[in-house]
Design a protein around this motif. Structure first.
Motif, PDB file in Angstrom:
ATOM      1  N   ASP A 132       0.869  -1.174   0.000  1.00 22.85           N
ATOM      2  CA  ASP A 132       0.000   0.000   0.000  1.00 22.85           C
ATOM      3  C   ASP A 132       0.903   1.221   0.000  1.00 22.85           C
ATOM      4  O   ASP A 132       2.073   1.154   0.379  1.00 22.85           O
ATOM      5  N   ASP A 192       0.828   3.823   1.994  1.00 27.48           N
ATOM      6  CA  ASP A 192       1.246   4.151   3.360  1.00 27.48           C
ATOM      7  C   ASP A 192       2.354   3.210   3.810  1.00 27.48           C
ATOM      8  O   ASP A 192       3.337   3.631   4.426  1.00 27.48           O
ATOM      9  N   ASP A 193       2.222   1.939   3.491  1.00 28.25           N
ATOM     10  CA  ASP A 193       3.215   0.932   3.819  1.00 28.25           C
ATOM     11  C   ASP A 193       4.543   1.238   3.122  1.00 28.25           C
ATOM     12  O   ASP A 193       5.617   0.961   3.657  1.00 28.25           O
ATOM     13  N   ARG A 200      -2.609   8.655   5.051  1.00 29.84           N
ATOM     14  CA  ARG A 200      -3.051   7.508   5.862  1.00 29.84           C
ATOM     15  C   ARG A 200      -4.373   7.750   6.577  1.00 29.84           C
ATOM     16  O   ARG A 200      -4.883   6.863   7.245  1.00 29.84           O
ATOM     17  N   THR A 201      -4.919   8.966   6.447  1.00 32.74           N
ATOM     18  CA  THR A 201      -6.216   9.254   7.077  1.00 32.74           C
ATOM     19  C   THR A 201      -7.274   9.619   6.043  1.00 32.74           C
ATOM     20  O   THR A 201      -8.367  10.072   6.398  1.00 32.74           O
ATOM     21  N   ARG A 243      -6.537   9.841  -2.342  1.00 30.91           N
ATOM     22  CA  ARG A 243      -5.230   9.300  -1.936  1.00 30.91           C
ATOM     23  C   ARG A 243      -4.255   9.335  -3.107  1.00 30.91           C
ATOM     24  O   ARG A 243      -3.061   9.636  -2.928  1.00 30.91           O
ATOM     25  N   TYR A 281       5.460   5.882   4.550  1.00 30.70           N
ATOM     26  CA  TYR A 281       5.425   6.561   5.850  1.00 30.70           C
ATOM     27  C   TYR A 281       6.647   6.244   6.709  1.00 30.70           C
ATOM     28  O   TYR A 281       7.340   7.137   7.196  1.00 30.70           O
ATOM     29  N   GLU A 320       0.809  12.069   6.491  1.00 24.91           N
ATOM     30  CA  GLU A 320      -0.226  12.007   7.523  1.00 24.91           C
ATOM     31  C   GLU A 320      -1.615  12.077   6.903  1.00 24.91           C
ATOM     32  O   GLU A 320      -2.536  11.361   7.327  1.00 24.91           O
TER      33      GLU A 320
END
Length: 259
Positions: free
Chosen positions: A158, A160-161, A193-194, A201, A164, A190
């Motif tokens: 992903d 984020d994976d 991931r939200t 995204r 981040y 930030e």
């Protein structure tokens, strides 16, 4: 299907990543133009052929290939040794410099260093290689006790994976081994991931990839092929977990021995 070895299941996966990690907290790699010079001076196809026998694909400023839904289309740099030398001169290194690659004794990582060191000589960078055991390597990388490293990593699942823990400033001394800090990128990571909607995204991570391409705390090189060999009584193996079996919550929790 007849297997090459009786009682053994063999397979391969085009997963994982290899890349250059720069310690951006100290000279010479604190200068963005130096990192960009290396990006212009590194022939990724040659690295792929030298280290992985050409088995894999080169990467475009991100750990995802074009056939991935996480791929962000950006224009990669083309090999340009003259541009690389120009950038080094602008950074204050017209005659190049000496540096040291830190790695541990995994065949592919050492070979990756060797292939990169050979190419760096063409733009005036004279590098040596320091090989240490794996335990001190991780400690030294986390503490920033290195200049540059070539390493492999497991597959990312992903955005984020993928970004981040490697680029957010809160991960310095943990997983952000480049020691890279950028408040604007922190805010994007930030937000990414939200944010729930895919299209929102995608826009966020397009900016993330463009920032990584410009600043180059990490220079992604290629995605290689990983060979898998399992005894036929190992059950529950899942594609995509070959390099993550030892992680907390990783693929090994799905396996069992049928014997």
């Amino acid at each position: 299907e007849k297997q090459p070895l009786p009682g053994v299941h063999m397979d391969c996966e085009g997963i994982g990543n290899s890349y250059l990690l720069f310690n951006v907290s100290k000279p010479p790699f604190d200068n963005k133009k130096v990192r960009q010079a290396i990006a212009y001076g590194l022939d990724k196809e040659k690295v792929l052929k030298a280290v992985y026998w050409g088995l894999g694909e080169i990467e475009n400023n991100q750990p995802f290939l074009k056939n991935s839904r996480f791929y962000i289309p950006v224009r990669d740099r083309e090999l340009d040794l003259a541009k690389a030398k120009q950038l080094l001169a602008e950074a204050g290194y017209p005659n190049g410099f000496k540096t040291e690659f830190l790695t541990y004794s995994t065949t592919y990582d050492v070979a990756g260093c060797e292939a990169t060191v050979g190419q760096m000589k063409e733009i005036g960078i004279d590098a040596t290689i320091k090989v240490v055991d794996r335990t001190p390597y991780y400690s030294m990388m986390r503490k920033g006790e290195y200049s540059v490293s070539y390493r492999g990593d497991s597959e990312r699942f992903d955005w984020d994976d993928a970004y981040y823990m490697y680029f957010h400033s809160s991960e310095i001394d943990k997983n952000n081994w480049s020691r890279y800090a950028n408040k604007e990128l922190d805010a994007l990571l930030e937000k990414g991931r939200t944010t729930m909607k895919w299209e929102d995204r995608a826009g966020i991570y397009t900016k993330v990839v463009e920032t990584i391409k410009e600043d180059l705390p990490i220079l992604y090189v290629c995605k290689n092929v990983i060979g898998i060999a399992l005894r036929d009584y190992v059950k529950g193996y899942r594609k995509g977990f070959s390099m993550r079996f030892a992680w907390h919550g990783g693929g090994a929790k799905y396996w069992w021995l049928d014997k």
